[in-house]
Design a protein around this motif. Structure first.
Motif, PDB file in Angstrom:
ATOM      1  N   PHE A   6     -28.570 -15.755   6.722  1.00  0.00           N
ATOM      2  CA  PHE A   6     -27.807 -16.519   7.708  1.00  0.00           C
ATOM      3  C   PHE A   6     -26.316 -16.509   7.394  1.00  0.00           C
ATOM      4  O   PHE A   6     -25.491 -16.617   8.307  1.00  0.00           O
ATOM      5  CB  PHE A   6     -28.339 -17.947   7.804  1.00  0.00           C
ATOM      6  N   VAL A  33     -27.207 -24.557  10.382  1.00  0.00           N
ATOM      7  CA  VAL A  33     -28.438 -24.006   9.812  1.00  0.00           C
ATOM      8  C   VAL A  33     -28.173 -23.393   8.437  1.00  0.00           C
ATOM      9  O   VAL A  33     -28.936 -23.604   7.487  1.00  0.00           O
ATOM     10  CB  VAL A  33     -29.049 -22.954  10.758  1.00  0.00           C
ATOM     11  N   THR A  34     -27.078 -22.649   8.322  1.00  0.00           N
ATOM     12  CA  THR A  34     -26.749 -22.006   7.045  1.00  0.00           C
ATOM     13  C   THR A  34     -26.478 -23.034   5.958  1.00  0.00           C
ATOM     14  O   THR A  34     -26.932 -22.890   4.819  1.00  0.00           O
ATOM     15  CB  THR A  34     -25.529 -21.078   7.208  1.00  0.00           C
TER      16      THR A  34
END
Length: 239
Positions: A99, A129-130
């Motif tokens: 990611f 998200v990362t």
């Protein structure tokens, strides 16, 4: 051909182990490489962009392979802690790396006016998200056995099961390659802290589930051996 495949599999599993143990080096290295490639796109767009895309797909694929294949039949001795630790699965670190490169790839794209909003939304989602994956990959400590019992350390919470809480017969039963069903005679002794998703009766560990279940059952049945947990001598015996 079989020997070559076996050697390749062993090399892959060894690499997974290095990533899991060295995740605090792997993640910063991935971040630095992503920034370097992003800067290089100013002069070598196709090479740097293509490298980021390959790394994104490759690391994501490896994270899936790690979940399926990496369940080593081993424990790690931590004499200073008086503990045995189950090895971690590297999938979270690999996924965080994937990611990271995906985010920098999106960041260097040159969108049209119509896609500017979509690009900003994608970057925000990828950043969130990362960051979450980095946190999981960095903070996860996994399953630890001590003279007092079993602890499952997760980023947002933990589970502690004293040996006295386990059922005398079949205290831990393997479910698949990396999951255990735990059975208790005294569930009131089990301590759950923070946020730990799932039931206290189920445990996911990086080590082979059959091995971990056998070791748990042995220490439940033989209390006198618990004092030696954490020593290299005791580790050689249980393995």
């Amino acid at each position: 051909m079989t020997d070559v495949s076996f050697a390749h599999r062993r090399a892959t599993l060894a690499a997974f182990g290095l990533v899991a143990r060295g995740r605090h080096l792997f993640l910063p290295a991935a971040g630095l490489l992503a920034v370097l490639l992003m800067l290089l796109t100013r002069w070598f767009w196709w090479v740097a962009g293509g490298t980021m895309a390959v790394l994104t797909v490759g690391l994501y694929g490896l994270s899936v392979v790690a979940i399926l294949l990496y369940h080593p039949r081993e424990l790690c001795a931590r004499p200073a802690l008086g503990a045995f630790e189950a090895p971690l699965n590297p999938n979270r670190a690999l996924l965080a790396g994937a990611f990271t490169f995906m985010g920098t790839t999106v960041l260097v794209l040159q969108p049209g006016a119509q896609s500017q909003v979509a690009r900003v939304v994608a970057l925000v989602v990828l950043a969130v998200v990362t960051a979450g994956l980095w946190y999981l990959g960095w903070r996860w400590n996994g399953v630890r056995l001590t003279a007092g019992g079993l602890t499952d350390h997760q980023p947002f919470g933990s589970l502690f099961v004293p040996w006295a809480a386990f059922a005398g017969h079949d205290p831990a039963v393997p479910i698949g390659r990396n999951q255990l069903a735990l059975y208790f005679d005294r569930p009131e002794l089990v301590v759950r802290r923070g946020y730990r998703p799932g039931s206290t009766h189920y445990l996911t560990a990086g080590a082979d589930a059959d091995l971990l279940a056998r070791v748990i059952a042995e220490y439940v049945a033989e209390p006198a051996r618990r004092a030696a947990i954490g020593s290299e001598t005791e580790l050689r015996r249980v393995l």
